[in-house]
Scaffold this motif. Sequence first.
Motif, PDB file in Angstrom:
ATOM      1  N   MET A  99      -5.674  -1.692  -7.255  1.00 49.98           N
ATOM      2  CA  MET A  99      -5.083  -1.949  -5.944  1.00 49.98           C
ATOM      3  C   MET A  99      -5.724  -3.167  -5.268  1.00 49.98           C
ATOM      4  SD  MET A  99      -4.537   1.778  -4.128  1.00 49.98           S
ATOM      5  CE  MET A  99      -3.666   1.089  -2.714  1.00 49.98           C
TER       6      MET A  99
ATOM      7  N   PHE B 205      -5.914   2.987  -8.985  1.00 48.01           N
ATOM      8  CA  PHE B 205      -6.709   2.822  -7.760  1.00 48.01           C
ATOM      9  C   PHE B 205      -7.575   1.560  -7.851  1.00 48.01           C
ATOM     10  CE2 PHE B 205     -10.741   3.508  -5.526  1.00 48.01           C
ATOM     11  CZ  PHE B 205     -10.314   3.847  -4.257  1.00 48.01           C
TER      12      PHE B 205
ATOM     13  N   SER C 168      -5.587   6.059   0.235  1.00 53.70           N
ATOM     14  CA  SER C 168      -5.863   5.800  -1.182  1.00 53.70           C
ATOM     15  C   SER C 168      -7.107   6.556  -1.624  1.00 53.70           C
ATOM     16  CB  SER C 168      -6.056   4.303  -1.418  1.00 53.70           C
ATOM     17  OG  SER C 168      -5.109   3.523  -0.737  1.00 53.70           O
TER      18      SER C 168
ATOM     19  N   THR D  95       0.826  -1.215   0.000  1.00 53.51           N
ATOM     20  CA  THR D  95       0.000   0.000   0.000  1.00 53.51           C
ATOM     21  C   THR D  95       0.857   1.260   0.000  1.00 53.51           C
ATOM     22  OG1 THR D  95      -1.646  -1.215   1.288  1.00 53.51           O
ATOM     23  CG2 THR D  95      -1.920   1.168   1.149  1.00 53.51           C
TER      24      THR D  95
ATOM     25  N   TRP E 196       1.711   1.833  -3.674  1.00 51.60           N
ATOM     26  CA  TRP E 196       0.613   2.253  -4.542  1.00 51.60           C
ATOM     27  C   TRP E 196       0.197   3.704  -4.276  1.00 51.60           C
ATOM     28  CZ3 TRP E 196      -1.937  -0.706  -8.306  1.00 51.60           C
ATOM     29  CH2 TRP E 196      -1.596  -2.057  -8.362  1.00 51.60           C
ATOM     30  N   ASN E 197       0.079   4.081  -3.019  1.00 46.47           N
ATOM     31  CA  ASN E 197      -0.440   5.413  -2.681  1.00 46.47           C
ATOM     32  C   ASN E 197       0.408   6.562  -3.229  1.00 46.47           C
ATOM     33  OD1 ASN E 197      -2.739   4.491  -1.419  1.00 46.47           O
ATOM     34  ND2 ASN E 197      -1.841   4.474   0.630  1.00 46.47           N
TER      35      ASN E 197
ATOM     36  N   THR F 116      -6.674  10.545  -1.386  1.00 46.80           N
ATOM     37  CA  THR F 116      -5.829  11.075  -2.460  1.00 46.80           C
ATOM     38  C   THR F 116      -6.629  11.281  -3.736  1.00 46.80           C
ATOM     39  OG1 THR F 116      -3.857  10.002  -1.560  1.00 46.80           O
ATOM     40  CG2 THR F 116      -3.785  10.662  -3.876  1.00 46.80           C
TER      41      THR F 116
ATOM     42  N   ILE G 247      -0.192   6.854  -7.009  1.00 45.53           N
ATOM     43  CA  ILE G 247      -1.494   7.461  -7.309  1.00 45.53           C
ATOM     44  C   ILE G 247      -1.453   8.962  -7.036  1.00 45.53           C
ATOM     45  CG2 ILE G 247      -3.913   7.559  -6.566  1.00 45.53           C
ATOM     46  CD1 ILE G 247      -3.754   4.548  -6.074  1.00 45.53           C
TER      47      ILE G 247
ATOM     48  N   ARG H 142      -6.967  -1.251  -0.421  1.00 45.95           N
ATOM     49  CA  ARG H 142      -6.987   0.209  -0.356  1.00 45.95           C
ATOM     50  C   ARG H 142      -7.220   0.645   1.085  1.00 45.95           C
ATOM     51  NH1 ARG H 142     -11.244  -0.882  -4.116  1.00 45.95           N
ATOM     52  NH2 ARG H 142     -10.426  -1.122  -6.232  1.00 45.95           N
TER      53      ARG H 142
END
Length: 455
Positions: free
Chosen positions: A134, A131, A141, A108, A111-112, A144, A115, A137
């Motif tokens: 993912m 998103f 997430s 995570t 990914w965040n 954002t 994004i 989340r």
Amino acid sequence: MKRGLDVVPDKYTFPSVIKACSNVSALEEGRVLHGVTVRCGTDGDVFVGSSLVDFYGKCGQIGCARKVFDGMLVRNEVSWTAMMVGYLSFGDMAAAKSLFDEMPKRNTATWNPMIKGLVRSGDLNCARNLFDEMPVRNEVSFTTLIDGYAKGGDMAAARSLFDQLTHKDLFSWSALMSGYVQNGKPCEAVKAFSEMQDSNLKPDEFIMVNLMSACSQLGCSELAKWIDSYMKNGSFDLRRAHVAAALVDINAKCGNMDRASSLFEEMPERDLISYCSTIQGLCIHGFGSQAVHLFDTMINEGIRPDDVAFTVILSACTHAGLVDDGCRFFELMINSYSINPTPDHYACMVNLLGKSGKLESAYELIRSMPVESHAGAWGALLEACRVNCDVDLGEVVASRLFELEPHNAGNYVLLSNIYAEADRWSNVFNVRDKMSKSGVRKVPGCTYVESTMAA
């Protein structure tokens, strides 16, 4: 540490010290530490290496970060994420996305930031696709992307995503409220605040600042009084700059200038925003001379006005009819602060000169503009021509407006009113005929609005 206590730093010590250098962008000290890690033989440790990649990335030394990253024999999610975040901070979206795609494993925390980087670059479609991909989340997430949609003006998408969030924290509520305020939907922001209260979540100062911004847009005095009381009786630090400035702004725009002035005087430090809020409040409530005096005080205190501040004071001078002060500030902006006038500054000056009957000066000012004049300046001059019954100049100005805004019925109506007040009825019918042939439709009530807007 090594010299004073004869203790050799190890792979557990270096990451903490390097992180401290990262937090304050201490480039030289960090480089020294990098050298020490090499001499101590700990530079090959994955945690030390990851710390160095993060350090160089945060210091803007992306080449050094990549060199350390490429030299790491073992990498984990932290290493890959640190390098990717470095590219994002450097503004290299292509390299960041390429690295993201190469990652053998993501979490995570990986990914965040990706994004968030896509949102900042304005690529909301790609951010949404990521998103949706993912596996897991969290609130970050969702928040954002909610913030991204809000900044992009798509509050329907922001609200839809917000409603899908199971656990709504203060950050997500703040993103939603801020989005409504930024997009001119203050009523929705107030409703969101009520929803948040119903969920038994206590607002923080950032939520309250958003609520105050919404109230300022609404100009609701009752809500302003409630907020002011709530802030005073709550555990908020009213001395914090952004809180104090928001309180000044809300009271000024909602009609309580005594309270706004009192709050302004009590501020430990006054900045440009708090000055402009108070000046704008004085302007709104007809205290033009006091607004001018406060602007001069601000300059004397060494606060440098920006282009927005000059727009505020020029508007104040226009509303109060302070021609000499308006001209003085316009010259001050150009000659003392080297600020190039924007179309808004010119529109203010044209409006000011026009309202005072100096139509030729206003016309010459528009013609001398180094930037392309916009309809606002010409429209202000046309209204001034109506007020002063100047048919000849009105025809010239209207002709230019027909070029800039061929389908704006208001310009035709204003010219028609100028002719009507001069008893030139044949010209009135000609204007109406031209509107009909051009397919321009008059908005109901337009004649009344246009003829009274500067009264």
